[in-house]
Design an enzyme around this catalytic site. Structure first.
Site, PDB file in Angstrom:
ATOM      1  CG  ASN A  93      71.608   1.462  37.592  1.00 50.79           C
ATOM      2  OD1 ASN A  93      71.878  -0.071  37.310  1.00 50.79           O
ATOM      3  ND2 ASN A  93      70.036   1.221  38.040  1.00 50.79           N
ATOM      4  CD1 TRP A  94      72.700  -2.066  31.440  1.00 54.25           C
ATOM      5  CD2 TRP A  94      74.084  -3.788  31.651  1.00 54.25           C
ATOM      6  NE1 TRP A  94      73.008  -1.711  30.118  1.00 54.25           N
ATOM      7  CE2 TRP A  94      73.977  -3.086  30.400  1.00 54.25           C
ATOM      8  CE3 TRP A  94      75.017  -4.234  31.953  1.00 54.25           C
ATOM      9  CZ2 TRP A  94      75.981  -3.193  28.749  1.00 54.25           C
ATOM     10  CZ3 TRP A  94      76.273  -4.659  30.625  1.00 54.25           C
ATOM     11  CH2 TRP A  94      76.083  -4.099  29.268  1.00 54.25           C
ATOM     12  CE  LYS A  95      66.643  -0.479  37.150  1.00 51.90           C
ATOM     13  NZ  LYS A  95      65.474  -0.036  36.936  1.00 51.90           N
TER      14      LYS A  95
ATOM     15  CG  HIS B 210      68.824   2.888  41.741  1.00 52.47           C
ATOM     16  ND1 HIS B 210      67.516   1.747  41.765  1.00 52.47           N
ATOM     17  CD2 HIS B 210      68.822   2.792  40.363  1.00 52.47           C
ATOM     18  CE1 HIS B 210      66.522   2.696  40.520  1.00 52.47           C
ATOM     19  NE2 HIS B 210      67.265   2.586  39.212  1.00 52.47           N
TER      20      HIS B 210
ATOM     21  N   GLY C 165      61.064   1.844  35.748  1.00 44.81           N
ATOM     22  CA  GLY C 165      60.171   0.603  34.811  1.00 44.81           C
ATOM     23  C   GLY C 165      59.042   0.245  35.035  1.00 44.81           C
TER      24      GLY C 165
ATOM     25  CB  SER D 260      59.914   4.920  31.729  1.00 46.69           C
ATOM     26  OG  SER D 260      59.404   3.704  33.268  1.00 46.69           O
TER      27      SER D 260
ATOM     28  N   GLY E 289      65.990   0.062  32.355  1.00 50.61           N
ATOM     29  CA  GLY E 289      65.306  -1.109  30.863  1.00 50.61           C
ATOM     30  C   GLY E 289      66.143  -0.977  29.672  1.00 50.61           C
TER      31      GLY E 289
END
Ligand code: PEP
Length: 247
Positions: A9-11, A92, A168, A207, A229
């Site tokens: 998920n690149w946000k 999310h 994150g 993470s 991330g």
């Protein structure tokens, strides 16, 4: 046999040209035993889909529960399908916390997505305060059942358990605790939806990195990972795919 599912998920990261560079790198990497999915921004979706190997699925990070009309800033299922997108991440924790998406809104989005033949990755997970009071199982159960209220067929759903305190932050939930919660989720699904509990994929997110992916992915009830991330770097993401491939 549930195939491992490695999802990124690149946000709100990467422009369309950065996404193209990523596609060029990852297309050179071959994998066979896992499914892989990436969720870039809405803006990058169309060109990313075109540049990316067919072996890799793409997802949107959100969608509207409405068909069309006066919903400024929203993106509909038909707009997504028109550019070849048929997967979506819903619920999310960043959507729930920062954009006030309640379980009812999440439920409406899941229903809309399923009605329009999308595959849904439904995210669930407790905040640190909930965990500190040992209420995480009840919290996740409530979120799961409310997000799926009125939905009988879970065939097109994947669940992602993502404890908010591990997203994150660099703080990973131990593989043992992640497995325990994913086992709980499977058992709740079994009690409420029956045999589909054996097939449904349950992912862990929070993470995940190349260094911990193998241990997490080795757990019996963890069928994949949702990576934030570490999915932004093609080499790191490839290492995570390799961890799933090697199992
Ligand atoms: C996520 O955004 O779903 C996530 C798990 O992020 P990170 O891997 O950065 O913790």
């Amino acid at each position: 046999m549930r195939r491992k599912y490695i999802c990124g998920n690149w946000k709100m990261n990467k422009t369309s040209s950065q996404a193209r560079d990523f596609a060029e790198k990852i297309n050179k990497f071959d994998f066979k035993n896992v499914d892989v999915l990436l969720a870039p921004s809405f803006v990058a979706l169309e060109s990313f889909r075109k540049n990316l190997s067919e072996k890799i699925e793409v997802a949107s990070q959100n969608l509207s529960q409405f068909n069309d009309g006066a919903y400024t800033g929203e993106v509909s299922t038909s707009m997504l399908k028109d550019i070849g997108v048929e997967n979506v991440i819903i619920g999310h924790s960043e959507r729930r916390e920062k954009f006030f998406e309640s379980n009812e809104i999440v439920n409406a989005k899941v229903k809309k997505a399923l009605a329009d033949d999308f595959h849904v990755i439904l995210c669930l997970g407790e905040a640190l305060e909930v965990k500190a009071e040992n209420k995480e199982v009840n919290f996740v159960k409530d979120e799961l059942l409310k997000s799926l209220a009125g939905i009988e067929n879970l065939q097109n759903i994947t669940i992602a358990y993502e404890p908010i305190w591990a997203i994150g932050t660099g703080k990973t939930c131990s593989a043992e605790d992640a497995e325990k919660m994913c086992r709980e989720i499977r058992s709740i699904i079994n009690k409420n939806y029956g045999e589909i509990s054996k097939e449904i994929r349950i992912l862990y997110g929070g993470s995940v990195k190349p260094s911990n992916a193998k241990e997490i992915l080795s757990q019996d009830n963890i069928d994949g990972v949702l990576v934030g991330g570490a999915s932004l770097d093609a080499d790191d993401f490839i290492e995570i795919i390799k961890a799933g491939e090697g199992l």
